[in-house]
Design a protein around this motif. Structure first.
Motif, PDB file in Angstrom:
ATOM      1  N   ARG A   3       0.809  -1.202   0.000  1.00 45.44           N
ATOM      2  CA  ARG A   3       0.000   0.000   0.000  1.00 45.44           C
ATOM      3  C   ARG A   3       0.845   1.256   0.000  1.00 45.44           C
ATOM      4  O   ARG A   3       0.604   2.179  -0.775  1.00 45.44           O
ATOM      5  N   LYS A  23       2.608   1.894  -3.317  1.00 48.07           N
ATOM      6  CA  LYS A  23       1.666   2.301  -4.364  1.00 48.07           C
ATOM      7  C   LYS A  23       1.214   3.737  -4.128  1.00 48.07           C
ATOM      8  O   LYS A  23       1.173   4.555  -5.067  1.00 48.07           O
ATOM      9  N   LEU A  64       1.650   6.829  -6.684  1.00 50.45           N
ATOM     10  CA  LEU A  64       0.535   7.617  -7.218  1.00 50.45           C
ATOM     11  C   LEU A  64       0.770   9.097  -6.964  1.00 50.45           C
ATOM     12  O   LEU A  64       0.486   9.944  -7.812  1.00 50.45           O
ATOM     13  N   GLN A  65       1.311   9.403  -5.769  1.00 49.37           N
ATOM     14  CA  GLN A  65       1.589  10.811  -5.470  1.00 49.37           C
ATOM     15  C   GLN A  65       2.597  11.383  -6.457  1.00 49.37           C
ATOM     16  O   GLN A  65       2.499  12.525  -6.894  1.00 49.37           O
ATOM     17  N   SER A  66       3.557  10.559  -6.799  1.00 52.30           N
ATOM     18  CA  SER A  66       4.608  11.055  -7.697  1.00 52.30           C
ATOM     19  C   SER A  66       4.119  11.186  -9.123  1.00 52.30           C
ATOM     20  O   SER A  66       4.420  12.152  -9.801  1.00 52.30           O
ATOM     21  N   TYR A  67       3.385  10.179  -9.576  1.00 47.25           N
ATOM     22  CA  TYR A  67       3.128  10.134 -11.020  1.00 47.25           C
ATOM     23  C   TYR A  67       1.646  10.189 -11.402  1.00 47.25           C
ATOM     24  O   TYR A  67       1.298  10.033 -12.557  1.00 47.25           O
ATOM     25  N   GLY A  68       0.800  10.407 -10.429  1.00 45.64           N
ATOM     26  CA  GLY A  68      -0.604  10.615 -10.785  1.00 45.64           C
ATOM     27  C   GLY A  68      -1.453   9.390 -10.580  1.00 45.64           C
ATOM     28  O   GLY A  68      -0.980   8.254 -10.628  1.00 45.64           O
ATOM     29  N   VAL A  69      -2.742   9.659 -10.380  1.00 50.04           N
ATOM     30  CA  VAL A  69      -3.655   8.601  -9.970  1.00 50.04           C
ATOM     31  C   VAL A  69      -3.984   7.664 -11.135  1.00 50.04           C
ATOM     32  O   VAL A  69      -4.483   6.565 -10.928  1.00 50.04           O
ATOM     33  N   LEU A 111      -3.360   3.941 -11.099  1.00 45.01           N
ATOM     34  CA  LEU A 111      -4.208   2.903 -10.517  1.00 45.01           C
ATOM     35  C   LEU A 111      -4.446   1.826 -11.554  1.00 45.01           C
ATOM     36  O   LEU A 111      -4.466   0.635 -11.256  1.00 45.01           O
ATOM     37  N   PHE A 161      -8.090   0.677  -1.070  1.00 41.38           N
ATOM     38  CA  PHE A 161      -6.926   1.479  -1.448  1.00 41.38           C
ATOM     39  C   PHE A 161      -7.245   2.347  -2.661  1.00 41.38           C
ATOM     40  O   PHE A 161      -7.046   3.545  -2.666  1.00 41.38           O
ATOM     41  N   ALA A 162      -7.805   1.699  -3.690  1.00 43.74           N
ATOM     42  CA  ALA A 162      -8.106   2.430  -4.916  1.00 43.74           C
ATOM     43  C   ALA A 162      -9.188   3.467  -4.656  1.00 43.74           C
ATOM     44  O   ALA A 162      -9.133   4.594  -5.164  1.00 43.74           O
ATOM     45  N   ALA A 193      -7.549   6.347  -2.987  1.00 39.54           N
ATOM     46  CA  ALA A 193      -6.689   7.071  -3.938  1.00 39.54           C
ATOM     47  C   ALA A 193      -7.540   7.920  -4.872  1.00 39.54           C
ATOM     48  O   ALA A 193      -7.187   9.074  -5.188  1.00 39.54           O
ATOM     49  N   THR A 194      -8.670   7.370  -5.290  1.00 35.04           N
ATOM     50  CA  THR A 194      -9.521   8.120  -6.207  1.00 35.04           C
ATOM     51  C   THR A 194     -10.149   9.317  -5.498  1.00 35.04           C
ATOM     52  O   THR A 194     -10.233  10.411  -6.050  1.00 35.04           O
ATOM     53  N   GLU A 209      -8.885  10.913  -3.063  1.00 33.48           N
ATOM     54  CA  GLU A 209      -7.828  11.920  -2.914  1.00 33.48           C
ATOM     55  C   GLU A 209      -7.628  12.674  -4.212  1.00 33.48           C
ATOM     56  O   GLU A 209      -7.420  13.883  -4.218  1.00 33.48           O
ATOM     57  N   GLU A 210      -7.711  11.920  -5.299  1.00 33.05           N
ATOM     58  CA  GLU A 210      -7.559  12.551  -6.600  1.00 33.05           C
ATOM     59  C   GLU A 210      -8.642  13.602  -6.800  1.00 33.05           C
ATOM     60  O   GLU A 210      -8.385  14.702  -7.293  1.00 33.05           O
ATOM     61  N   SER A 241      -0.050  15.554 -11.100  1.00 29.06           N
ATOM     62  CA  SER A 241       0.007  14.645  -9.956  1.00 29.06           C
ATOM     63  C   SER A 241       0.280  15.470  -8.699  1.00 29.06           C
ATOM     64  O   SER A 241       0.609  16.648  -8.775  1.00 29.06           O
ATOM     65  N   LEU A 242       0.103  14.826  -7.557  1.00 24.82           N
ATOM     66  CA  LEU A 242       0.301  15.537  -6.299  1.00 24.82           C
ATOM     67  C   LEU A 242       1.703  16.138  -6.248  1.00 24.82           C
ATOM     68  O   LEU A 242       1.885  17.308  -5.949  1.00 24.82           O
ATOM     69  N   PHE A 299      -2.552  15.702   2.505  1.00 20.73           N
ATOM     70  CA  PHE A 299      -2.422  14.411   1.817  1.00 20.73           C
ATOM     71  C   PHE A 299      -1.421  13.500   2.481  1.00 20.73           C
ATOM     72  O   PHE A 299      -0.997  12.500   1.899  1.00 20.73           O
ATOM     73  N   ARG A 300      -1.029  13.860   3.662  1.00 20.76           N
ATOM     74  CA  ARG A 300      -0.078  13.074   4.444  1.00 20.76           C
ATOM     75  C   ARG A 300       1.102  12.611   3.557  1.00 20.76           C
ATOM     76  O   ARG A 300       1.392  11.426   3.416  1.00 20.76           O
ATOM     77  N   VAL A 301       1.701  13.602   2.961  1.00 15.75           N
ATOM     78  CA  VAL A 301       2.888  13.313   2.143  1.00 15.75           C
ATOM     79  C   VAL A 301       4.028  12.937   3.076  1.00 15.75           C
ATOM     80  O   VAL A 301       4.229  13.605   4.089  1.00 15.75           O
TER      81      VAL A 301
END
Lengths: 616, 859
Positions: A414, A417, A421-426, A429, B688-689, B692-693, B695-696, B718-719, B742-744
């Motif tokens: 997790r 991943k 995603l933070q680095s390269y975009g959602v 997924l 998880f997904a 993530a979505t 958050e997006e 992206s973030l 976003f708890r980076v």
């Protein structure tokens, strides 16, 4: 170490025949549309086509202008259009648009679509749906095989990998079968066929069917043995950084259809240069299979030799000078040019590789392969992702980690991943979903239950259904079992021994002595044992589908000829230059020769790119 | 044998002979009187039917004479009672008179019978409709010669054969000709009118010349040629106007020669193109002959025309010589390639010119080498030394090879097996004295004669001559045997002649099986078993073909059983689809591994089934499903959604929404698609997904807000990229907000900020940042980042804060070799010392010494 081939090593068959065959067929097809015509070529067919027929050949057969298919409105004024394309629905749709646009303005033209290597019913269905089935004529150009070098033949079908292994679309299987059939007809009959993997098995069966329908004239075989292997049997090898010269050049500059474009910083001039990389290039031929650490030494030695050769001029009289100029100078000049190019390339590689701390990267990879210091590796990968070193490489390391560790711990899975995603975009997924489906990046599961159930069910029902069930299960959770395989096959040599890369003792040299490529090791073992006897456990760990068949034709007493020492290895889903180098090394050790037939040349980047999510 | 020439009759310089072929097996009550008879050449079947009225009798008998090419024989026969209500019987016999079929004729009055090249019986009715029956009397199909014929009625009809197939020509009550050149590709041609013709012409026939089909007709003394467009009056050369009107005409088998008979008994023969006259014969008979047929053979020396009257058969050679045979009964003449068959109600004979080679051998006192050889062999059998004398005589002329050849050839022409044998034995005997003689002709003739003798048997009834057999080819012979259902014989012939299985045995088996499945009295099980046992896995026999036949006969269950034996699953698919076994078809298609086939079935099913069922079917076939998905992905996105919905595949559905969101330009729709994705991910238990979505979505809203406020152009980044952009714009607070929201991870944020500050060369900010708290990424990164901007001064500030493990590296990074050396020595670390050493230039002698000393001390 510049290999000196064993004296008795067999001659390779002549593959230029393949080129001549397809060239003649193409010309025939072009002549089917008499008169001047414009030719639209699918972008990724440009380079392969160039190897078959150059522009002047095309012009000789009434091709007026050449265009690349760009999925835009066209500007051609010709009243005959010919499209040379892959059987892809998008391209066919584009052609439909072109034709319909012409119809709308009342322009009359003749259209011909040449699908290569074959047409699919789905494409014709699109033509029909769009109402232009009657307006175009279609043909097939059976361009299955492009010889890239004397021992490499490529089908130039990079989409094979994604279509077959990810989308489960088996349309290319019969293409592979046809390619095999063509090779069999020209260079067979094959004595033994080995293989592993579902797709290999299907391709084999497809070929057998073709064989039954056709008559084989008895002839002297040039290729005796065949080994078919699916790419998903061994994902580890293509995921590793390549360190053999040819592989490195591919990783960094990308070799396209046996040709590489060196940028100005390599050529140390103001323009880039396209260079054919094959055995014709004498300098390249000597270093292509060398570990990169030896390349510089070799090149400088070569440079010194060259200088000596040049120096011979001094103290020559006129006559000798004349002979020198006419006999040697041209060769020397050529060699000089190539030498400086390869030196330039090596320097450029050095620069790039030291900047990004290549050593660290390799160390991590080796640790992953050995299974040591996993935590350190994970933090290295984390940092790699966080610092956004490279999108593709990050993905590659994640996959390598997962596949060698048989999946990631849920927590790591997790967090890595999320960071990615933070680095390269959602949108990644979707990429992760693809990777999961292929078993390249998965979560560790209490997996034993699955295998237990599988075997229980398998005992209950008959073989056929059990096979189907196993298929279903294996697509659910493909297990890599790398660690177990590595132990069984001794893939990772003991790290405490020194490994002299200048005198390789096994195929591990292609990965700096850290790892023997699984695919090549399998081939070696099966050939050595003449089958899968003794490798049952290994095959099971690889999800089975192994086979070994002795051909019924031509297995007579005369089989102890050279053909038995020519082995054709067909990679379904692509192979890397490192694997080819490893096989060349193996061939030298065993006094045989390998011919590599692949759906495409691949490497870690191409593999990852083909699995990116949002590519529609 | 000695009297082999007993039945020879001289005609000019040649001889004619009549050989008996069969005693007819039939017992016709009334002989052939008052019947329509059609007998096909090449020993074809005979069809007979009784004519109803007396009037028809005349043209019936004539018609028989005219079709030169048709195959078997049929008879339509009228019952004794002449009441109009009664129905005539149509009978079909083999050449030897074995009854093949017999059934009452229920349709309209028949004008003409005829056989097609493929042994089908044509029955041309008065109203112009033509009914086609097969050899076994089952109705195949019918066609009409035109609507207007129903009114005007067919007066006469002829069946003819040309390179285009079998044709039909009729003349109607209104004196109009219509013809169809090929009944299998029916195109009716109405021919132009003939001036002055009322009713039917006195005689006519169809000519096939120069790839054109024409009609030649006589109206009294006038002769016309009718072609597509015109009617031309013609005049045969050398036919005197006094000869009278032409009442009968006949064309040869090959359409090359023509014979005309006038009412003064004058017989004119010449070429069919009317360019050349061959002869004039005065028959001195003014009645019109019942039938007139050419009798020729290839390389004929003395062609002739055979004319038949009630009690006389007259052979009129072109040399003006004639032979007369009395006949007792009404006969039918059938023109053949190399003779004429004479069928009477009791027997059947072959009338032909004796082949030259036979003449040479058997002619009395012949000295031909073949004759001598035959004699030699005869003497040899009698153990007489004369054999040697004869042999010597031949050898002296060095004609032995020729002698053998003659014997072999003559044997081929002989009908009687004992004559064949003696000739072949003589040839074999002669061969012994030859060293360099190819035995091929001998062996082939032996084989072929054996086959011919077998098919000539009355039970089979194919009285073929060797010449006809050669013309017809063995393939056609096998076809004919198969058509007559002599399967075992056909197979024997194939095996005996060593015909490759694909063209031979397999082909026969295929027909046999197709016929077998039609046997109604056997159970499906029994038939399937019988077929499988016989056919086995012979090459080239397709079970799906047999199954298709079974299905056509209304036996779907049998068809399925047979399909099971089909090895190639792809072959089974089309039939299964036809039988509406779509599910089975789909799984067979998948099994075949041919994706095109799978796709064909899928698209067929898509149209056939309702959506729900269609999706359900696909669900059970992963291969088909993924193929269809691939197609939908490119062609029908909406269908794809339905497909996932149907399967409750929430994961794929969510992925679908995510993909779709990227195609959407407007933020609102994008967000709503993503929301759907979140819902589906939740349903798929993929937290998880889902997270993530979500958050997006949050990120998108945040980006939108900032874009609106500051025009930052962030949407879709992206973030990480967003934070980068914010920092680059100097919007540290907002970046900070994202970092918290976003708890980076700290590390990421530090790397990011570090890079961004260095890039903007905000060194003071960087120093502040470094001091804000303990760096989670260490301080070496600070040093490196400064050095990247070539700022050694700033870099130095951080060297001291670097952890001891990285000290050496830090010193090296700023190029401080001494510092590095000190650090390394302090840490007493050999490899680090080595690293420093490797960087030292030769000028740094002091340093090198120092390091070496330290290294030595350590040891």
């Amino acid at each position: 170490m510049a290999y000196s081939a064993r004296k008795d090593s067999p001659e390779l068959p002549d593959f230029s025949l393949l080129k001549r065959l397809v060239r003649d067929q193409l010309i025939y097809l072009l002549e089917q549309l008499p008169g001047k015509k414009d030719l639209f070529i699918e972008a990724d067919l440009m380079s392969p086509l160039d190897r078959i027929a150059n522009v002047s050949t095309l012009k000789q057969h009434d091709v007026d202008k050449l265009y690349k298919v760009e999925h835009k409105a066209i500007v051609s004024t010709s009243d005959q259009l010919c499209f040379l394309i892959r059987p892809r629905i998008q391209t066919v749709k584009w052609i439909c648009d072109v034709v319909n646009a012409d119809k709308a303005v009342g322009k009359l033209r003749r259209y011909k679509i040449i699908f290569t290597p074959q047409k699919f019913y789905a494409c014709e269905a699109v033509l029909e749906e769009q109402g232009i089935f009657g307006d175009v004529t279609t043909d097939e150009w059976a361009f299955y095989l492009l010889p890239l070098d004397e021992d490499i033949v490529s089908m130039e079908l990079p989409e094979f990998f994604r279509d077959n292994f990810l989308a489960g679309d088996q349309r290319w299987v019969s293409t592979a079968g046809s390619a095999l059939h063509l090779l069999h007809t020209l260079y067979g009959p094959f004595t033994k066929v080995y293989g592993i993997g579902r797709c290999s098995k299907m391709a084999y069966e497809s070929w057998r069917e073709l064989l039954e329908d056709s008559e084989q004239k008895p002839r002297q075989a040039e290729i005796g043995n065949v080994f078919l292997i699916d790419r998903d049997v061994d994902f580890v090898t293509p995921l590793c950084s390549q360190v053999v010269y040819e592989g490195l050049v591919d990783d960094i500059f990308r070799i396209k259809c046996g040709c590489v474009e060196f940028s100005p910083d390599v050529t140390s001039s103001d323009k880039s240069v396209k260079v054919m990389l094959n055995s014709q290039d004498k300098v390249f031929n000597e270093i292509r299979n060398e570990h990169f650490s030896n390349v510089f030494g070799f090149l400088s030695q070569k440079a010194r030799n060259l200088q000596t050769a040049y120096d011979k001029r001094r103290g020559m009289d006129i006559k000798q000078m004349k002979a020198f100029v006419s006999d040697e100078l041209k060769g020397l000049k050529q060699e000089h040019r190539l030498l400086s190019l390869h030196i330039g390339a090596s320097e450029s590689i050095m620069k790039k590789k030291t900047k990004q701390d290549f050593q660290e990267l390799l160390k991590t990879e080796h640790s992953l392969l050995e299974g040591f210091d996993i935590r350190e590796c994970i933090s290295y990968i984390e940092e790699h992702i966080n610092r956004q070193v490279s999108m593709i490489e990050g993905l590659r390391l994640l996959c390598l980690l997962s596949i060698t560790e048989n999946g990631l711990l849920p927590k790591d899975y997790r967090s890595l991943k999320a960071q990615y995603l933070q680095s390269y975009g959602v949108e990644h997924l979707l990429t992760f979903h693809n990777l999961k489906q292929l078993g390249l990046l998965v979560e560790q599961q209490p997996g034993e239950t699955l295998t237990a159930m599988e075997s229980k069910v398998g005992k209950l029902v008959n073989d056929k259904t059990a096979g189907k069930l196993t298929d279903a299960f294996s697509s659910l959770a493909k297990k890599s079992n790398f660690r177990a395989l590595s132990r069984k096959l001794n893939l990772v040599p003991k790290s405490d021994e020194e490994y002299d890369l200048r005198v390789p003792r096994d195929m591990a040299y292609i990965f700096s002595g850290a790892y023997i490529p699984l695919s090549c090791k399998l081939i070696e073992q099966v050939l050595e044992r003449n089958g899968w006897t003794g490798l049952e456990e290994v095959a099971r760990l690889l999800n089975g589908h192994e086979f070994a068949v002795t051909g019924n034709s031509g297995a007579d007493s005369k089989t102890k000829n050279d053909a038995q020492r020519i082995i054709l290895v067909m990679f379904l889903g692509g192979c890397t230059f490192s694997e080819i180098s490893a096989l060349r090394f193996l061939g030298k050790e065993k006094g045989c020769k390998f011919i590599v037939v692949t759906t495409a040349i691949t490497n870690s980047s191409r593999l990852m790119e083909s699995l990116l999510g949002n590519t529609l | 044998m000695a009297f082999i020439t007993a039945n020879w009759n001289p005609l000019g310089e040649a001889f004619y002979r009549k050989t008996e072929l069969y005693e007819m097996c039939w017992s016709l009550k009334d002989g052939l009187r008052d019947s329509l008879v059609a007998a096909a050449p090449y020993g074809g079947p005979i069809g007979i039917t009784r004519t109803r009225t007396h009037v028809k009798k005349t043209h019936m008998s004539r018609c028989v004479s005219d079709f030169a090419l048709s195959p078997p024989a049929a008879v339509l026969r009228e019952p004794l009672r002449r009441s109009p209500s009664s129905r005539p019987q149509l009978e079909i016999f083999s050449s030897s008179g074995v009854s093949i079929a017999s059934f009452p004729w229920k349709s309209g009055p028949v004008v003409q019978l005829g056989w097609t090249v493929s042994d089908e019986l044509l029955c041309i009715q008065e109203d112009g409709s033509v009914l086609i029956y097969d050899l076994f009397g089952s109705f195949k199909r019918h066609f009409s010669m035109g609507q207007e014929v129903v009114q005007s009625q067919v007066l006469e009809a002829k069946v003819f054969h040309s390179p285009y197939g079998t044709g039909v020509a009729i003349v109607t009550g209104s004196a109009k000709f219509t013809l169809a050149t090929n009944i299998d590709d029916l195109k009716l041609r109405r021919l132009p009118e003939v001036p002055g013709l009322q009713g039917k012409p006195s005689c006519w026939l169809v000519l096939s010349q120069d790839r054109q089909t024409k009609v030649l007709l006589a109206n009294g003394p006038d002769l016309f040629i009718l072609d597509n467009t015109s009617c031309t009056a013609v005049c045969p050369p050398g036919l005197s106007p006094q000869a009278g009107s032409i009442v009968h005409m006949s064309v040869s088998f090959s359409y090359k020669y023509l014979a005309l008979f006038t009412d003064t008994g004058h017989l004119w023969t010449g070429t069919a193109n009317l360019q050349k006259k061959l002869s004039d014969v005065e028959t001195k008979r003014s009645t019109k002959p019942k039938q007139m047929v050419w009798c020729r053979r290839p390389q004929s020396q003395q062609p002739s025309v055979v004319l038949m009257w009630d009690r006389l058969l007259l052979v009129a050679g072109v040399c003006n010589d004639t032979i007369q045979f009395p006949i007792e009964d009404l006969c039918v003449l059938v023109g053949e390639l190399d003779g004429v068959r004479i069928i009477s109600s009791t027997n059947q004979e072959l009338l032909q010119e004796v082949p030259l080679v036979c003449q040479d051998i058997f002619k009395i006192a012949s000295m031909a080498p073949g004759a001598l050889l035959l004699e030699a062999h005869r003497e040899y059998e009698k153990s007489s030394q004369k054999a040697d004398e004869y042999l010597r005589e031949i050898k002296e002329q060095s004609m032995l090879g020729e002698a053998v050849r003659q014997c072999v050839e003559a044997a081929g022409h002989e009908y009687d097996p004992s004559t064949q044998k003696s000739l072949m034995r003589a040839a074999s005997f002669g061969k012994c004295f030859l060293t360099d003689f190819s035995p091929d002709a001998f062996v082939t003739t032996c084989r072929e004669l054996r086959v011919l003798n077998a098919v000539r048997d009355a039970a089979v009834g194919l009285p073929l001559t060797h010449t006809q057999f050669k013309q017809m080819t063995v393939q056609v012979l096998i076809d004919r045997l198969v058509y007559r259902q002599f399967y075992p014989l056909a197979i024997e012939v194939c095996r005996y002649l060593k015909i490759p299985d694909y063209q031979g045995v397999s082909r026969v088996l295929k027909h046999w099986a197709s016929c077998k499945v039609q046997q109604k009295d056997l159970s499906d099980e029994a038939i399937a078993r019988a077929v499988c046992v016989k056919v086995g896995d012979s090459p080239g026999v397709s079970y799906s073909h047999i199954a298709a036949k079974a299905y056509e006969c209304g036996r779907p269950e049998l068809a399925i059983k047979l399909l099971d034996s089909e090895a190639r699953s792809g072959e089974q698919v089309p039939l299964l689809l036809k039988m509406k076994r779509s599910q089975l078809a789909l799984s067979k298609a998948v099994e075949s591994g041919d994706t095109d086939l799978v796709y064909t079935v899928v698209s067929y099913l898509k149209n056939e089934m309702n959506r729900g069922d269609f999706f359900m079917t696909l669900r059970n076939q992963p291969v088909a499903l993924s193929l269809y998905r691939q197609f939908c992905k490119l062609q029908e996105q909406e269908t794809l959604k339905d497909l996932y919905n149907q399967d409750d595949d929430h994961q794929e559905l969510a992925n679908y929404y995510v993909t779709a969101s990227y195609r959407e330009k407007r933020l609102e729709s994008r967000l709503s698609l993503l929301q759907s994705a979140v819902d589906e991910y939740n349903k798929a238990k993929n937290e998880f997904a889902a997270k993530a979505t979500e958050e997006e979505m949050r990120l998108l809203r945040f980006q939108r807000k900032l874009d609106d406020e500051k025009g930052a152009g962030l949407l879709g980044l992206s973030l990480q990229a967003t934070m980068e952009a914010l920092l680059a714009l100097g919007l540290h607070k907002q970046a900070e907000q994202l970092y918290r929201d976003f708890r980076v991870p700290d590390k990421r944020y530090w790397w990011l900020k570090l890079k961004s500050l260095a890039e903007k060369e905000e060194w003071d900010e960087l120093e502040k940042f470094a001091k804000s708290k303990k760096s989670p990424i260490g301080y070496l990164a600070f040093v490196e980042v400064c050095m990247k901007s070539n700022n050694k001064y700033e870099a130095k500030k951080y060297v001291s804060r670097v952890t001891p493990e990285q000290k050496v590296k830090a010193h090296l990074a700023i190029g401080d070799l001494e510092g590095a050396a000190d650090a390394a020595i302090e840490r007493r670390n050999e490899s680090e010392m080595g690293a420093v050493l490797s960087r030292c230039a030769a000028s740094d002698r002091l340093l090198i010494e120092k390091l070496n000393r330290a290294a030595a001390a350590k040891k």
